[in-house]
Design a protein around this motif. Structure first.
Motif, PDB file in Angstrom:
ATOM      1  N   GLU A  26     -13.357 -22.258  10.595  1.00  0.00           N
ATOM      2  CA  GLU A  26     -13.430 -23.642  11.030  1.00  0.00           C
ATOM      3  C   GLU A  26     -12.016 -24.204  11.124  1.00  0.00           C
ATOM      4  O   GLU A  26     -11.184 -23.962  10.245  1.00  0.00           O
ATOM      5  N   PRO A  27     -11.685 -24.935  12.183  1.00  0.00           N
ATOM      6  CA  PRO A  27     -10.338 -25.483  12.339  1.00  0.00           C
ATOM      7  C   PRO A  27      -9.931 -26.344  11.141  1.00  0.00           C
ATOM      8  O   PRO A  27     -10.679 -27.215  10.709  1.00  0.00           O
ATOM      9  N   GLY A  28      -8.763 -26.046  10.584  1.00  0.00           N
ATOM     10  CA  GLY A  28      -8.234 -26.824   9.470  1.00  0.00           C
ATOM     11  C   GLY A  28      -8.730 -26.399   8.106  1.00  0.00           C
ATOM     12  O   GLY A  28      -8.229 -26.887   7.088  1.00  0.00           O
ATOM     13  N   ALA A  29      -9.705 -25.501   8.033  1.00  0.00           N
ATOM     14  CA  ALA A  29     -10.250 -25.071   6.739  1.00  0.00           C
ATOM     15  C   ALA A  29      -9.290 -24.099   6.062  1.00  0.00           C
ATOM     16  O   ALA A  29      -8.743 -23.200   6.705  1.00  0.00           O
ATOM     17  N   THR A  30      -9.075 -24.273   4.758  1.00  0.00           N
ATOM     18  CA  THR A  30      -8.200 -23.375   3.992  1.00  0.00           C
ATOM     19  C   THR A  30      -8.994 -22.408   3.125  1.00  0.00           C
ATOM     20  O   THR A  30      -8.492 -21.351   2.767  1.00  0.00           O
ATOM     21  N   TYR A  31     -10.217 -22.786   2.751  1.00  0.00           N
ATOM     22  CA  TYR A  31     -11.098 -21.994   1.900  1.00  0.00           C
ATOM     23  C   TYR A  31     -10.529 -21.753   0.503  1.00  0.00           C
ATOM     24  O   TYR A  31     -10.985 -20.861  -0.213  1.00  0.00           O
ATOM     25  N   LEU A  32      -9.512 -22.529   0.097  1.00  0.00           N
ATOM     26  CA  LEU A  32      -8.903 -22.352  -1.212  1.00  0.00           C
ATOM     27  C   LEU A  32      -9.921 -22.651  -2.308  1.00  0.00           C
ATOM     28  O   LEU A  32     -10.680 -23.610  -2.231  1.00  0.00           O
ATOM     29  N   GLY A  33      -9.913 -21.813  -3.331  1.00  0.00           N
ATOM     30  CA  GLY A  33     -10.829 -21.990  -4.445  1.00  0.00           C
ATOM     31  C   GLY A  33     -12.215 -21.429  -4.202  1.00  0.00           C
ATOM     32  O   GLY A  33     -13.039 -21.395  -5.122  1.00  0.00           O
ATOM     33  N   GLN A  34     -12.480 -20.973  -2.981  1.00  0.00           N
ATOM     34  CA  GLN A  34     -13.774 -20.372  -2.670  1.00  0.00           C
ATOM     35  C   GLN A  34     -13.741 -18.879  -2.985  1.00  0.00           C
ATOM     36  O   GLN A  34     -12.679 -18.269  -3.111  1.00  0.00           O
ATOM     37  N   VAL A  35     -14.902 -18.295  -3.118  1.00  0.00           N
ATOM     38  CA  VAL A  35     -14.987 -16.846  -3.326  1.00  0.00           C
ATOM     39  C   VAL A  35     -14.990 -16.163  -1.966  1.00  0.00           C
ATOM     40  O   VAL A  35     -15.832 -16.446  -1.119  1.00  0.00           O
ATOM     41  N   GLY A  36     -14.023 -15.287  -1.749  1.00  0.00           N
ATOM     42  CA  GLY A  36     -13.948 -14.526  -0.514  1.00  0.00           C
ATOM     43  C   GLY A  36     -14.691 -13.212  -0.652  1.00  0.00           C
ATOM     44  O   GLY A  36     -14.661 -12.573  -1.712  1.00  0.00           O
ATOM     45  N   THR A  37     -15.369 -12.810   0.399  1.00  0.00           N
ATOM     46  CA  THR A  37     -16.055 -11.520   0.433  1.00  0.00           C
ATOM     47  C   THR A  37     -15.213 -10.552   1.246  1.00  0.00           C
ATOM     48  O   THR A  37     -14.946 -10.800   2.426  1.00  0.00           O
ATOM     49  N   LEU A  38     -14.781  -9.467   0.626  1.00  0.00           N
ATOM     50  CA  LEU A  38     -13.965  -8.464   1.306  1.00  0.00           C
ATOM     51  C   LEU A  38     -14.847  -7.291   1.685  1.00  0.00           C
ATOM     52  O   LEU A  38     -15.594  -6.762   0.842  1.00  0.00           O
ATOM     53  N   THR A  39     -14.781  -6.878   2.943  1.00  0.00           N
ATOM     54  CA  THR A  39     -15.620  -5.788   3.427  1.00  0.00           C
ATOM     55  C   THR A  39     -14.790  -4.824   4.264  1.00  0.00           C
ATOM     56  O   THR A  39     -13.885  -5.234   4.989  1.00  0.00           O
ATOM     57  N   GLY A  40     -15.109  -3.546   4.142  1.00  0.00           N
ATOM     58  CA  GLY A  40     -14.431  -2.545   4.963  1.00  0.00           C
ATOM     59  C   GLY A  40     -14.506  -1.169   4.321  1.00  0.00           C
ATOM     60  O   GLY A  40     -15.035  -0.992   3.219  1.00  0.00           O
ATOM     61  N   TRP A  41     -13.982  -0.187   5.033  1.00  0.00           N
ATOM     62  CA  TRP A  41     -13.889   1.171   4.523  1.00  0.00           C
ATOM     63  C   TRP A  41     -12.501   1.386   3.918  1.00  0.00           C
ATOM     64  O   TRP A  41     -11.549   0.688   4.255  1.00  0.00           O
ATOM     65  N   THR A  42     -12.391   2.379   3.050  1.00  0.00           N
ATOM     66  CA  THR A  42     -11.081   2.765   2.544  1.00  0.00           C
ATOM     67  C   THR A  42     -10.722   4.125   3.112  1.00  0.00           C
ATOM     68  O   THR A  42     -11.565   4.842   3.649  1.00  0.00           O
ATOM     69  N   GLU A  43      -9.465   4.487   2.964  1.00  0.00           N
ATOM     70  CA  GLU A  43      -8.977   5.741   3.512  1.00  0.00           C
ATOM     71  C   GLU A  43      -9.566   6.921   2.766  1.00  0.00           C
ATOM     72  O   GLU A  43      -9.775   6.865   1.551  1.00  0.00           O
ATOM     73  N   LYS A  44      -9.835   7.998   3.490  1.00  0.00           N
ATOM     74  CA  LYS A  44     -10.360   9.195   2.847  1.00  0.00           C
ATOM     75  C   LYS A  44      -9.325   9.795   1.900  1.00  0.00           C
ATOM     76  O   LYS A  44      -8.137   9.754   2.141  1.00  0.00           O
ATOM     77  N   SER A  45      -9.817  10.388   0.824  1.00  0.00           N
ATOM     78  CA  SER A  45      -8.943  11.160  -0.060  1.00  0.00           C
ATOM     79  C   SER A  45      -9.678  12.419  -0.457  1.00  0.00           C
ATOM     80  O   SER A  45     -10.892  12.433  -0.615  1.00  0.00           O
ATOM     81  N   SER A  46      -8.968  13.498  -0.624  1.00  0.00           N
ATOM     82  CA  SER A  46      -9.594  14.783  -0.903  1.00  0.00           C
ATOM     83  C   SER A  46      -9.459  15.127  -2.378  1.00  0.00           C
ATOM     84  O   SER A  46      -8.740  14.482  -3.143  1.00  0.00           O
ATOM     85  N   SER A  47     -10.143  16.178  -2.787  1.00  0.00           N
ATOM     86  CA  SER A  47     -10.086  16.695  -4.155  1.00  0.00           C
ATOM     87  C   SER A  47     -10.519  15.654  -5.175  1.00  0.00           C
ATOM     88  O   SER A  47      -9.978  15.562  -6.269  1.00  0.00           O
ATOM     89  N   ILE A  48     -11.506  14.875  -4.820  1.00  0.00           N
ATOM     90  CA  ILE A  48     -12.069  13.885  -5.732  1.00  0.00           C
ATOM     91  C   ILE A  48     -13.558  14.156  -5.829  1.00  0.00           C
ATOM     92  O   ILE A  48     -14.216  14.483  -4.848  1.00  0.00           O
ATOM     93  N   ARG A  49     -14.099  14.019  -7.005  1.00  0.00           N
ATOM     94  CA  ARG A  49     -15.520  14.285  -7.198  1.00  0.00           C
ATOM     95  C   ARG A  49     -16.340  13.238  -6.468  1.00  0.00           C
ATOM     96  O   ARG A  49     -16.090  12.050  -6.567  1.00  0.00           O
ATOM     97  N   SER A  50     -17.309  13.694  -5.740  1.00  0.00           N
ATOM     98  CA  SER A  50     -18.121  12.803  -4.924  1.00  0.00           C
ATOM     99  C   SER A  50     -19.273  12.223  -5.739  1.00  0.00           C
ATOM    100  O   SER A  50     -19.429  12.507  -6.926  1.00  0.00           O
TER     101      SER A  50
END
Length: 332
Positions: free
Chosen positions: A180-204
């Protein structure tokens, strides 16, 4: 006609006038409430700043509820239908986010030197470690880095990816809402979504060695959105924090967001359940033993640039409370 009839007609006329005035006052209140809530968005449409799509809404997830505050969790299948999986030179996987029918937004730091033929975008994908024939794979026409992007300082770390064709929206593929124009969202809880980079030799997940299965499916995490003073106080380097920056995390604790989380989106879920895009993580965040929060690039200060570069696209809108205006918006 006797005098009593005149009095009756006069009283009726006054009553009708009062009803008209009450109706007009109610309409003005409704209109002022609309313009107080959606002043910029309505004017932006009328002035042609962006073009709305027909018969679609933005920011609607496929699940109710919010992200957990700490620790995170896997998302439900296609819970966030705007997530885009970006393949760069067939070996680097980057998270992105669909903002309209033609463009995906991500971190510019992950696309430096990459040409459009070297980039593929998958929409409607969930488990990227297994072939999903139902996902939509798109080639790319153009890569547009923000003109003020600085690799050294990670300032304005945003890039637009123009898809080769318009996106057909359906349950698994929907765009997020811009802030929304002018909104800062300060003090609100942000939801972070996405994939992370692959890494090998880690137990699945099933206890066997191999590819880290946590990178196969997207995750979500809830963290507070902080202001400049809190960000710098938490340990963020001043050289990495800019006028258009923001940060998420808990002051006094280590960051749980890493360098390879670049391109992860920071969202805000409104009271009516629709998600706004607040920011995009850069690749300067470390999840080591150092106390600090995670820095992201705010979308709000870059709205004019985004609208200018995506004039050939159409945007889905949030449903509005005024039916007359709603029909006007979607019929534009």
């Amino acid at each position: 006609m006797n005098r009593s009839c005149y009095y009756l007609l006069a009283a009726l006329a006054i009553a009708l006038q009062l009803l008209d005035q009450a109706a007009l006052a109610e309409q003005r209140t409704r209109d002022s409430s609309f313009f107080a809530r959606y002043p910029r968005r309505f004017l932006d449409v009328l002035l042609g700043k962006f073009r709305p799509c027909l018969n679609c809404v933005c920011g609607k997830s496929n699940r109710g509820g919010t992200a957990r505050f700490l620790g995170g969790e896997y998302t439900d299948t296609h819970e966030f239908p705007w997530l885009a999986n970006i393949h760069v030179r067939n070996n680097l996987l980057v998270s992105g986010i669909l903002i309209n029918d033609r463009y995906v937004l991500t971190a510019a730091s992950q696309l430096l030197g990459a040409t459009p033929p070297e980039i593929k975008v998958a929409l409607g994908e969930y488990d990227r470690c297994h072939i999903d024939v139902s996902s939509v794979n798109m080639s790319v026409d153009a890569v547009i880095l923000h003109p003020e992007f600085s690799y050294e300082a990670r300032a304005h770390d945003l890039a637009l990816i123009r898809l080769s064709r318009s996106t057909q929206f359906e349950r698994r593929v929907q765009p997020v809402c811009l802030p929304e124009p002018g909104a800062t969202y300060l003090g609100q809880v942000g939801t972070l979504t996405g994939w992370t980079e692959k890494s090998s030799s880690i137990r699945s997940e099933n206890g066997t060695d191999g590819v880290d299965s946590r990178s196969c499916r997207p995750r979500k995490l809830g963290l507070p959105i902080l202001g400049r003073r809190e960000c710098l106080k938490s340990g963020v380097k001043p050289s990495n924090y800019h006028e258009e920056s923001g940060c998420v995390g808990v002051v006094g604790y280590n960051s749980i967001l890493c360098q390879n989380d670049a391109g992860t989106s920071v969202l805000h879920r409104s009271y009516n359940g629709y998600y706004d895009l607040v920011g995009m993580l850069s690749d300067i965040n470390n999840c080591n033993d150092t106390v600090g929060t995670a820095v992201f690039t705010r979308i709000g200060p870059h709205m004019n640039w985004i609208y200018h570069k995506t004039r050939d696209a159409c945007y889905c809108l949030k449903p509005l409370e005024v039916p007359e205006i709603k029909s006007l918006m979607f019929a534009y």
